[in-house]
Design a protein around this motif. Structure first.
Motif, PDB file in Angstrom:
ATOM      1  N   SER A  27      41.221  53.402  53.111  1.00 36.46           N
ATOM      2  CA  SER A  27      42.402  52.799  54.065  1.00 36.46           C
ATOM      3  C   SER A  27      43.646  53.180  53.019  1.00 36.46           C
ATOM      4  O   SER A  27      44.503  53.275  53.886  1.00 36.46           O
ATOM      5  CB  SER A  27      41.926  51.810  53.880  1.00 36.46           C
ATOM      6  OG  SER A  27      40.638  51.883  54.504  1.00 36.46           O
ATOM      7  N   SER A  31      46.546  55.167  54.328  1.00 34.86           N
ATOM      8  CA  SER A  31      47.707  54.781  55.215  1.00 34.86           C
ATOM      9  C   SER A  31      48.997  55.017  54.696  1.00 34.86           C
ATOM     10  O   SER A  31      50.325  55.198  55.370  1.00 34.86           O
ATOM     11  CB  SER A  31      47.273  53.214  54.947  1.00 34.86           C
ATOM     12  OG  SER A  31      49.002  52.231  55.455  1.00 34.86           O
ATOM     13  N   THR A  34      49.264  58.750  56.162  1.00 33.45           N
ATOM     14  CA  THR A  34      49.202  58.948  57.539  1.00 33.45           C
ATOM     15  C   THR A  34      50.572  57.793  57.455  1.00 33.45           C
ATOM     16  O   THR A  34      51.035  58.361  58.845  1.00 33.45           O
ATOM     17  CB  THR A  34      48.332  58.425  58.401  1.00 33.45           C
ATOM     18  OG1 THR A  34      48.221  57.291  57.875  1.00 33.45           O
ATOM     19  CG2 THR A  34      47.345  59.592  58.120  1.00 33.45           C
ATOM     20  N   LEU A  36      50.016  55.232  58.967  1.00 35.70           N
ATOM     21  CA  LEU A  36      49.616  54.155  59.738  1.00 35.70           C
ATOM     22  C   LEU A  36      48.909  53.043  59.013  1.00 35.70           C
ATOM     23  O   LEU A  36      48.870  53.242  57.782  1.00 35.70           O
ATOM     24  CB  LEU A  36      47.977  55.095  60.171  1.00 35.70           C
ATOM     25  CG  LEU A  36      48.230  56.012  61.146  1.00 35.70           C
ATOM     26  CD1 LEU A  36      47.177  56.331  61.411  1.00 35.70           C
ATOM     27  CD2 LEU A  36      49.001  55.914  62.672  1.00 35.70           C
ATOM     28  N   GLU A  38      46.495  50.181  57.392  1.00 32.85           N
ATOM     29  CA  GLU A  38      45.083  50.721  56.930  1.00 32.85           C
ATOM     30  C   GLU A  38      43.925  50.097  58.055  1.00 32.85           C
ATOM     31  O   GLU A  38      43.051  50.537  57.818  1.00 32.85           O
ATOM     32  CB  GLU A  38      45.208  49.674  55.534  1.00 32.85           C
ATOM     33  CG  GLU A  38      46.377  50.265  54.262  1.00 32.85           C
ATOM     34  CD  GLU A  38      45.418  49.756  53.506  1.00 32.85           C
ATOM     35  OE1 GLU A  38      44.317  48.205  53.309  1.00 32.85           O
ATOM     36  OE2 GLU A  38      45.931  49.210  51.915  1.00 32.85           O
ATOM     37  N   HIS A  39      43.750  48.828  58.561  1.00 28.89           N
ATOM     38  CA  HIS A  39      43.314  48.795  59.711  1.00 28.89           C
ATOM     39  C   HIS A  39      42.765  50.062  60.637  1.00 28.89           C
ATOM     40  O   HIS A  39      41.738  50.073  61.390  1.00 28.89           O
ATOM     41  CB  HIS A  39      43.114  47.209  60.338  1.00 28.89           C
ATOM     42  CG  HIS A  39      44.749  47.322  61.591  1.00 28.89           C
ATOM     43  ND1 HIS A  39      45.585  47.271  61.241  1.00 28.89           N
ATOM     44  CD2 HIS A  39      44.863  47.967  62.708  1.00 28.89           C
ATOM     45  CE1 HIS A  39      46.368  47.235  61.719  1.00 28.89           C
ATOM     46  NE2 HIS A  39      46.438  47.437  63.110  1.00 28.89           N
ATOM     47  N   ARG A  40      44.029  50.961  60.721  1.00 23.13           N
ATOM     48  CA  ARG A  40      44.205  51.893  61.642  1.00 23.13           C
ATOM     49  C   ARG A  40      43.089  52.978  61.092  1.00 23.13           C
ATOM     50  O   ARG A  40      43.527  53.837  61.940  1.00 23.13           O
ATOM     51  CB  ARG A  40      44.569  52.524  62.112  1.00 23.13           C
ATOM     52  CG  ARG A  40      44.964  51.076  63.098  1.00 23.13           C
ATOM     53  CD  ARG A  40      46.252  51.283  63.949  1.00 23.13           C
ATOM     54  NE  ARG A  40      46.978  52.268  64.538  1.00 23.13           N
ATOM     55  CZ  ARG A  40      47.585  53.056  65.599  1.00 23.13           C
ATOM     56  NH1 ARG A  40      48.719  52.962  65.078  1.00 23.13           N
ATOM     57  NH2 ARG A  40      47.430  54.107  65.670  1.00 23.13           N
ATOM     58  N   MET A  41      43.104  53.462  59.818  1.00 21.97           N
ATOM     59  CA  MET A  41      42.002  54.137  59.118  1.00 21.97           C
ATOM     60  C   MET A  41      41.174  55.064  59.903  1.00 21.97           C
ATOM     61  O   MET A  41      41.483  56.553  59.811  1.00 21.97           O
ATOM     62  CB  MET A  41      41.385  54.006  57.888  1.00 21.97           C
ATOM     63  CG  MET A  41      41.212  55.115  56.809  1.00 21.97           C
ATOM     64  SD  MET A  41      39.825  54.475  55.666  1.00 21.97           S
ATOM     65  CE  MET A  41      39.038  55.991  55.263  1.00 21.97           C
ATOM     66  N   TRP A  42      40.562  54.600  60.894  1.00 20.37           N
ATOM     67  CA  TRP A  42      39.346  55.743  61.509  1.00 20.37           C
ATOM     68  C   TRP A  42      39.837  56.114  62.708  1.00 20.37           C
ATOM     69  O   TRP A  42      39.033  57.014  63.483  1.00 20.37           O
ATOM     70  CB  TRP A  42      37.767  54.909  61.463  1.00 20.37           C
ATOM     71  CG  TRP A  42      37.937  53.844  60.486  1.00 20.37           C
ATOM     72  CD1 TRP A  42      37.275  53.240  59.248  1.00 20.37           C
ATOM     73  CD2 TRP A  42      37.479  55.019  59.206  1.00 20.37           C
ATOM     74  NE1 TRP A  42      37.193  52.872  58.468  1.00 20.37           N
ATOM     75  CE2 TRP A  42      37.071  53.718  58.043  1.00 20.37           C
ATOM     76  CE3 TRP A  42      36.610  56.145  59.002  1.00 20.37           C
ATOM     77  CZ2 TRP A  42      35.767  54.585  56.653  1.00 20.37           C
ATOM     78  CZ3 TRP A  42      36.233  56.878  57.723  1.00 20.37           C
ATOM     79  CH2 TRP A  42      35.594  55.942  56.420  1.00 20.37           C
ATOM     80  N   GLU A  43      41.092  55.749  62.917  1.00 18.65           N
ATOM     81  CA  GLU A  43      41.604  56.345  64.037  1.00 18.65           C
ATOM     82  C   GLU A  43      42.623  57.515  63.602  1.00 18.65           C
ATOM     83  O   GLU A  43      42.805  57.896  62.862  1.00 18.65           O
ATOM     84  CB  GLU A  43      43.053  55.905  64.486  1.00 18.65           C
ATOM     85  CG  GLU A  43      42.746  54.333  64.817  1.00 18.65           C
ATOM     86  CD  GLU A  43      43.299  53.335  65.982  1.00 18.65           C
ATOM     87  OE1 GLU A  43      44.791  53.787  65.381  1.00 18.65           O
ATOM     88  OE2 GLU A  43      43.254  51.948  65.752  1.00 18.65           O
TER      89      GLU A  43
END
Length: 175
Positions: A27, A31, A34, A36, A38-43
């Motif tokens: 993550s 992050s 990108t 982004l 860390e909590h949106r890593m899988w997006e």
């Protein structure tokens, strides 16, 4: 020493522990790459996410190799041979020497290590062929001693302990 086998249950626990350890690192790396959170890593694009995980495993792999080399060096410093390390890793002696070239440092037999204690001295020597250690010494009271009956010790520290005990036993009398 044989290469240890693990049970299917132990393998499942190991997989879970490794994945649990990997996810925060993956993550954080994704992050940074990108921008982004860390909590949106899988997006995002699934292939890009999978490549992030793969890149993270590369980081873990490099760290495991470093820790493995450190463990081999520690084993070598305690007198383990390349043959023993190879057996532990499931490879040949030559393979172990190639994998960890600096793990075993041989002290030439002609270069004894001197231990001076209690007014006496002992010479610790390493057999270059076996890697075992032995000692000879002279106590402060003039008594000569050596590792008895061809006794060999697997580590320098063990030989030093026996030599030190001899030197203490033959210390000069205190007035």
């Amino acid at each position: 020493m044989t290469v240890p086998e693990i049970t299917p249950e132990e393998r499942a626990e190991l997989d879970k522990a490794l994945l649990d350890a990997l996810n925060p690192l993956a993550s954080a790396i994704r992050s940074r790459a990108t921008g982004l959170p860390e909590h949106r890593m899988w997006e995002g694009d699934p292939a890009e996410v999978a490549l992030s995980v793969l890149a993270t495993w590369k980081v873990v792999d490099a760290q495991v190799k470093s820790l493995t080399a450190r463990a081999a060096g520690t084993a070598g410093s305690y007198g383990a041979s390349y043959e023993q390390m190879g057996a532990a890793w499931g490879i040949t002696r030559q393979g172990a020497r190639k994998k960890w070239p600096e793990a075993v440092v041989r002290t030439p037999a002609a270069t004894p290590i001197t231990l001076e204690l209690f007014g006496g001295a002992a010479a610790l020597t390493r057999d270059p062929a076996s890697g075992d250690w032995t000692w000879t010494g002279r106590g402060a009271d003039g008594t000569h001693g050596a590792a008895g009956d061809g006794t060999r010790y697997p580590t320098r520290e063990e030989a030093a302990a026996y030599a030190g005990a001899f030197l203490q036993e033959h210390a000069a009398a205190t007035p």
